[in-house]
Design a protein around this motif. Sequence first.
Motif, PDB file in Angstrom:
ATOM      1  N   PHE A 168       0.645  -1.220   0.035  1.00  0.00           N
ATOM      2  CA  PHE A 168      -0.221   0.059  -0.256  1.00  0.00           C
ATOM      3  C   PHE A 168       1.057   1.435   0.086  1.00  0.00           C
ATOM      4  CE2 PHE A 168       1.094   0.073   4.562  1.00  0.00           C
ATOM      5  CZ  PHE A 168       1.129   0.938   4.985  1.00  0.00           C
ATOM      6  N   GLN A 169       2.350   1.268   0.281  1.00  0.00           N
ATOM      7  CA  GLN A 169       2.991   2.378   0.328  1.00  0.00           C
ATOM      8  C   GLN A 169       4.211   2.219  -0.290  1.00  0.00           C
ATOM      9  OE1 GLN A 169       4.577   1.781   4.514  1.00  0.00           O
ATOM     10  NE2 GLN A 169       4.285  -0.379   4.043  1.00  0.00           N
TER      11      GLN A 169
ATOM     12  N   ILE B 197       9.951  -5.367  -2.739  1.00  0.00           N
ATOM     13  CA  ILE B 197      10.049  -5.557  -4.171  1.00  0.00           C
ATOM     14  C   ILE B 197       9.063  -4.159  -4.554  1.00  0.00           C
ATOM     15  CG2 ILE B 197       8.732  -7.386  -4.832  1.00  0.00           C
ATOM     16  CD1 ILE B 197       9.942  -7.845  -7.081  1.00  0.00           C
ATOM     17  N   ALA B 198       9.429  -3.659  -5.432  1.00  0.00           N
ATOM     18  CA  ALA B 198       8.682  -2.419  -5.953  1.00  0.00           C
ATOM     19  C   ALA B 198       7.580  -3.217  -6.941  1.00  0.00           C
ATOM     20  CB  ALA B 198       9.388  -1.298  -6.546  1.00  0.00           C
ATOM     21  N   VAL B 199       6.476  -2.494  -7.246  1.00  0.00           N
ATOM     22  CA  VAL B 199       5.406  -2.900  -8.048  1.00  0.00           C
ATOM     23  C   VAL B 199       4.821  -1.814  -9.114  1.00  0.00           C
ATOM     24  CG1 VAL B 199       4.581  -4.902  -6.517  1.00  0.00           C
ATOM     25  CG2 VAL B 199       3.308  -2.549  -6.543  1.00  0.00           C
TER      26      VAL B 199
ATOM     27  N   TYR C 112       9.164   6.478  -5.069  1.00  0.00           N
ATOM     28  CA  TYR C 112       7.593   6.820  -4.984  1.00  0.00           C
ATOM     29  C   TYR C 112       6.833   5.650  -5.523  1.00  0.00           C
ATOM     30  CZ  TYR C 112       9.068  11.637  -4.648  1.00  0.00           C
ATOM     31  OH  TYR C 112       9.842  12.791  -4.002  1.00  0.00           O
ATOM     32  N   ARG C 113       7.243   4.515  -5.913  1.00  0.00           N
ATOM     33  CA  ARG C 113       6.609   3.284  -6.265  1.00  0.00           C
ATOM     34  C   ARG C 113       6.341   2.559  -5.094  1.00  0.00           C
ATOM     35  NH1 ARG C 113       6.569   3.671 -11.825  1.00  0.00           N
ATOM     36  NH2 ARG C 113       8.608   4.445 -12.715  1.00  0.00           N
ATOM     37  N   ASN C 114       4.895   1.900  -5.201  1.00  0.00           N
ATOM     38  CA  ASN C 114       4.664   1.222  -4.018  1.00  0.00           C
ATOM     39  C   ASN C 114       5.188  -0.155  -3.999  1.00  0.00           C
ATOM     40  OD1 ASN C 114       2.597   3.112  -3.396  1.00  0.00           O
ATOM     41  ND2 ASN C 114       0.750   1.613  -3.695  1.00  0.00           N
ATOM     42  N   ILE C 115       5.601  -0.720  -2.750  1.00  0.00           N
ATOM     43  CA  ILE C 115       6.533  -1.898  -2.600  1.00  0.00           C
ATOM     44  C   ILE C 115       5.587  -2.793  -1.817  1.00  0.00           C
ATOM     45  CG2 ILE C 115       8.701  -0.910  -2.821  1.00  0.00           C
ATOM     46  CD1 ILE C 115       7.121  -1.235   0.660  1.00  0.00           C
TER      47      ILE C 115
END
Length: 275
Positions: A89-90, A110-112, A228-231
């Motif tokens: 979510f963050q 990991i970033a998604v 800034y990408r969610n992880i």
Amino acid sequence: MKKWFVAIILLVVVGALAACGSSSSSDKTSSDSKNIKFGATAGPYSDMLKKAIIPGLEKKGYKVEIVEFSDYIQPNKALNNDDIQANLFQHSIYLENFAKENKMDLTALIAVPTAPMGIYSNKFKSLDEIADGATVTIPNDPTNGARAFNTLQDEGLIKVDENANPLTVSEKDIIENKNNLVFQPIEAGQLPRSVDSADLAAVPGNFALAAKMDLLSALTLENMLDPYRNIVAVKTENKDAQFAKDIQEVIESADFEKVIDEEFKGFGKPEWMKK
């Protein structure tokens, strides 16, 4: 005889309490269990779990339960308390700050792909049409505000001091504003509604989706920086656990990317997916 009887009763009681304690502790999912509780806020990232991540984990033999949260505080508390094993979510900046402030040992796994900020307008059909002195509503929090300024700079609408940290850029770092844009900082949650009143609005992707806005209707979408990408986050002690390795393997799979391309149009992919 009474003494022996009392002693036996005490042993039975102590044994029962110990058994209860053992049962209670076993309620927490161990790091090698095939049962995973995955936390997420309701919306696109809960949908990403359902459509793109859980099917891959189920193929690996996992039983996954999604635990939905309505705020950005409880998912990390639940993770820290072992009530869930992972959350989505963050972004990593929020995770690092939250963990530090609350003395938690949590790790980004990991970033998604993440819904990017977009520059939206009901008055202009392209960035080339922007009039001199146009108003731009931007997020009033420093993190999202920096994203707005970075996006405007990427499109050549402003120029930011090259010595400024891209993660903390603010209006004071602007050294050129060729359209004399007027910035109006407001609460991020109000930005979708501001599209009707302002000339331009810089709306973070999660708020745009919550307001049923089409990401692809933006005049431009943010070239998002990976921080800034969610992880997916886990407790640091579990980052090398088998379930964590399997989550990462599912997200790195071709099946995951296929679902993202088909179901999450407009989401920006992290750098590892572009290699």
